[in-house]
Design a protein around this motif. Sequence first.
Motif, mmCIF file in Angstrom:
data_model
loop_
_atom_site.group_PDB
_atom_site.id
_atom_site.type_symbol
_atom_site.label_atom_id
_atom_site.label_comp_id
_atom_site.label_asym_id
_atom_site.label_seq_id
_atom_site.Cartn_x
_atom_site.Cartn_y
_atom_site.Cartn_z
ATOM 1 N N ILE A 8 0.834 -1.205 0.000
ATOM 2 C CA ILE A 8 0.000 0.000 0.000
ATOM 3 C C ILE A 8 0.867 1.252 0.000
ATOM 4 O O ILE A 8 0.606 2.212 -0.743
ATOM 5 C CB ILE A 8 -0.965 -0.004 1.196
ATOM 6 C CG1 ILE A 8 -2.044 -1.077 0.993
ATOM 7 C CG2 ILE A 8 -1.607 1.371 1.383
ATOM 8 C CD1 ILE A 8 -2.967 -1.256 2.164
ATOM 9 N N ASP A 9 1.938 1.240 0.800
ATOM 10 C CA ASP A 9 2.831 2.398 0.833
ATOM 11 C C ASP A 9 3.464 2.635 -0.534
ATOM 12 O O ASP A 9 3.613 3.778 -0.982
ATOM 13 C CB ASP A 9 3.925 2.187 1.888
ATOM 14 C CG ASP A 9 3.387 2.297 3.308
ATOM 15 O OD1 ASP A 9 2.280 2.837 3.482
ATOM 16 O OD2 ASP A 9 4.092 1.840 4.237
ATOM 17 N N GLY A 10 3.845 1.547 -1.203
ATOM 18 C CA GLY A 10 4.443 1.666 -2.526
ATOM 19 C C GLY A 10 3.460 2.223 -3.548
ATOM 20 O O GLY A 10 3.814 3.080 -4.378
ATOM 21 N N ILE A 11 2.222 1.739 -3.484
ATOM 22 C CA ILE A 11 1.181 2.244 -4.388
ATOM 23 C C ILE A 11 0.913 3.714 -4.112
ATOM 24 O O ILE A 11 0.767 4.521 -5.042
ATOM 25 C CB ILE A 11 -0.103 1.405 -4.241
ATOM 26 C CG1 ILE A 11 0.142 -0.028 -4.743
ATOM 27 C CG2 ILE A 11 -1.258 2.053 -5.010
ATOM 28 C CD1 ILE A 11 -0.991 -0.982 -4.420
ATOM 29 N N ASP A 12 0.848 4.077 -2.821
ATOM 30 C CA ASP A 12 0.612 5.483 -2.469
ATOM 31 C C ASP A 12 1.705 6.382 -3.023
ATOM 32 O O ASP A 12 1.433 7.499 -3.494
ATOM 33 C CB ASP A 12 0.543 5.638 -0.947
ATOM 34 C CG ASP A 12 -0.748 5.099 -0.359
ATOM 35 O OD1 ASP A 12 -1.682 4.834 -1.150
ATOM 36 O OD2 ASP A 12 -0.817 4.932 0.872
ATOM 37 N N THR A 13 2.934 5.906 -2.976
ATOM 38 C CA THR A 13 4.050 6.689 -3.515
ATOM 39 C C THR A 13 3.879 6.919 -5.012
ATOM 40 O O THR A 13 4.082 8.032 -5.523
ATOM 41 C CB THR A 13 5.378 5.979 -3.240
ATOM 42 O OG1 THR A 13 5.572 5.837 -1.823
ATOM 43 C CG2 THR A 13 6.550 6.758 -3.837
ATOM 44 N N GLN A 14 3.482 5.852 -5.739
ATOM 45 C CA GLN A 14 3.265 5.977 -7.177
ATOM 46 C C GLN A 14 2.128 6.953 -7.472
ATOM 47 O O GLN A 14 2.233 7.792 -8.388
ATOM 48 C CB GLN A 14 2.949 4.610 -7.779
ATOM 49 C CG GLN A 14 4.089 3.609 -7.706
ATOM 50 C CD GLN A 14 3.671 2.258 -8.253
ATOM 51 O OE1 GLN A 14 3.095 2.153 -9.330
ATOM 52 N NE2 GLN A 14 3.963 1.202 -7.506
ATOM 53 N N ILE A 15 1.038 6.827 -6.721
ATOM 54 C CA ILE A 15 -0.101 7.734 -6.921
ATOM 55 C C ILE A 15 0.323 9.178 -6.701
ATOM 56 O O ILE A 15 -0.006 10.071 -7.483
ATOM 57 C CB ILE A 15 -1.264 7.360 -5.971
ATOM 58 C CG1 ILE A 15 -1.862 6.000 -6.361
ATOM 59 C CG2 ILE A 15 -2.345 8.442 -5.985
ATOM 60 C CD1 ILE A 15 -2.891 5.483 -5.382
ATOM 61 N N HIS A 16 1.092 9.396 -5.612
ATOM 62 C CA HIS A 16 1.530 10.749 -5.290
ATOM 63 C C HIS A 16 2.415 11.313 -6.401
ATOM 64 O O HIS A 16 2.264 12.482 -6.806
ATOM 65 C CB HIS A 16 2.291 10.733 -3.960
ATOM 66 C CG HIS A 16 2.397 12.065 -3.315
ATOM 67 N ND1 HIS A 16 2.752 12.243 -1.995
ATOM 68 C CD2 HIS A 16 2.204 13.314 -3.807
ATOM 69 C CE1 HIS A 16 2.767 13.523 -1.704
ATOM 70 N NE2 HIS A 16 2.441 14.203 -2.790
ATOM 71 N N GLN A 17 3.321 10.513 -6.917
ATOM 72 C CA GLN A 17 4.193 10.963 -7.994
ATOM 73 C C GLN A 17 3.386 11.333 -9.238
ATOM 74 O O GLN A 17 3.652 12.344 -9.888
ATOM 75 C CB GLN A 17 5.216 9.880 -8.313
ATOM 76 C CG GLN A 17 6.247 9.655 -7.204
ATOM 77 C CD GLN A 17 7.121 8.444 -7.459
ATOM 78 O OE1 GLN A 17 6.800 7.573 -8.282
ATOM 79 N NE2 GLN A 17 8.234 8.359 -6.738
ATOM 80 N N LEU A 18 2.397 10.501 -9.574
ATOM 81 C CA LEU A 18 1.574 10.764 -10.754
ATOM 82 C C LEU A 18 0.703 12.003 -10.567
ATOM 83 O O LEU A 18 0.492 12.773 -11.509
ATOM 84 C CB LEU A 18 0.710 9.539 -11.064
ATOM 85 C CG LEU A 18 1.465 8.313 -11.573
ATOM 86 C CD1 LEU A 18 0.539 7.101 -11.656
ATOM 87 C CD2 LEU A 18 2.084 8.594 -12.943
ATOM 88 N N LEU A 19 0.196 12.202 -9.354
ATOM 89 C CA LEU A 19 -0.598 13.402 -9.082
ATOM 90 C C LEU A 19 0.247 14.660 -9.277
ATOM 91 O O LEU A 19 -0.200 15.644 -9.878
ATOM 92 C CB LEU A 19 -1.164 13.361 -7.667
ATOM 93 C CG LEU A 19 -2.313 12.387 -7.409
ATOM 94 C CD1 LEU A 19 -2.654 12.353 -5.926
ATOM 95 C CD2 LEU A 19 -3.544 12.780 -8.213
ATOM 96 N N ASN A 20 1.478 14.629 -8.761
ATOM 97 C CA ASN A 20 2.352 15.782 -8.923
ATOM 98 C C ASN A 20 2.720 16.005 -10.388
ATOM 99 O O ASN A 20 2.812 17.149 -10.847
ATOM 100 C CB ASN A 20 3.620 15.606 -8.084
ATOM 101 C CG ASN A 20 3.379 15.892 -6.607
ATOM 102 O OD1 ASN A 20 2.496 16.665 -6.262
ATOM 103 N ND2 ASN A 20 4.159 15.260 -5.748
ATOM 104 N N GLU A 21 2.902 14.904 -11.121
ATOM 105 C CA GLU A 21 3.207 15.035 -12.540
ATOM 106 C C GLU A 21 2.029 15.660 -13.281
ATOM 107 O O GLU A 21 2.202 16.536 -14.138
ATOM 108 C CB GLU A 21 3.547 13.673 -13.136
ATOM 109 C CG GLU A 21 3.933 13.723 -14.600
ATOM 110 C CD GLU A 21 4.317 12.366 -15.150
ATOM 111 O OE1 GLU A 21 4.454 12.248 -16.384
ATOM 112 O OE2 GLU A 21 4.477 11.421 -14.353
#
Length: 358
Positions: A8-21
């Motif tokens: 879940i932490d790994g997925i959250d990191t990916q989501i956060h990166q994509l949101l910022n992008e």
Amino acid sequence: MQSFRERIDGIDTQIHQLLNERARVAKQVGASKVAQGLHTADFYRPEREAQVLRKAIERNEGPLRNEEIVRLFREIMSACLAQEEPLKVAFLGPEGTFSQQAVLKHFGHSVRALPMGEIREVFEEVQAGHADFGVVPVENSTEGTVNHTLDMFLMSPLKICGEVELRIHQHLLGKMSGLPAISRVCSHQQSLAQCRQWLDEHLPGVERIAASSNAEAARRARDEDGTAAIAGQTAAEVYGLNLIAHDIEDRPDNTTRFLVIGRKPFDASGNDKTTLLFSAGDTQSPGTLHRLLTPLAQNNISMTRIESRPSRKHKWDYVFFIDVQGHASESPLKEALEALKKQASLFRVLGSYPCAVL
């Protein structure tokens, strides 16, 4: 459990990166528009947002429901759009009304919501440029048309650029804890009508007082002993009231439709609705309405709503408001409107806009 948390932490990191992008790309788009001399309101494209939300629904495979997916994407778009300056959206206030809920459903929470005292003031704020857009109620599935909104279009040059359908849950609110302590019930006249059967059954003989808004009724319930209000849950939170009875509306599908008003028209989204205002020289002549509507039938255009209102020119003279499927710039509606315009003494396209997404 630890492995699940790490996933879940790994997925959250990916989501956060994509949101910022996504936000960075949106900011670049905004910067290019500023360079062209455009303003915040020009960045908002209702047809584009509708297309994004429809695509989100199409690719949704669960387990999240479509309503949840739409809400998430709406907030993402709202936050990205507001990076430079949030949109200013006027609505029928005060804070805690269903109109405010409609604003947040359509624009997300990253806007500056401006409460107005009357529907007229919403139109005036948008027309003057003090607000970028406005949100006003136009009809309820139980009680019908909000005539004041329709009448404003007789005088206003503003365009309809969106619609919002909001499921309305009415609650009985007050400082008291039960029904016996209630001496009067206060609410907007539409809400009182939507709960008529429940009130007849549970509070017979109790005085019913019409207020300018449900939020104003909630304020009175907060300040007056013995006064209860009918309003939404948001009003209970804003004014610190108890929820005495839940979901007291007479119909389980009770829904209010709101219009988004702005200063300019927008392009087609692929699934649109058009609202027209028209009349004939003599609306009392036999077959007048039939002749006006014939071009729609001949071009296979579906009419989803029709209302008449006094024209205010002389007694018993009327104008007609109708909603039809399609965008005014696209065939076959374009051809139908050209023919209708030739038949009418008054003809205006009030707006072509995306159909409500959920």
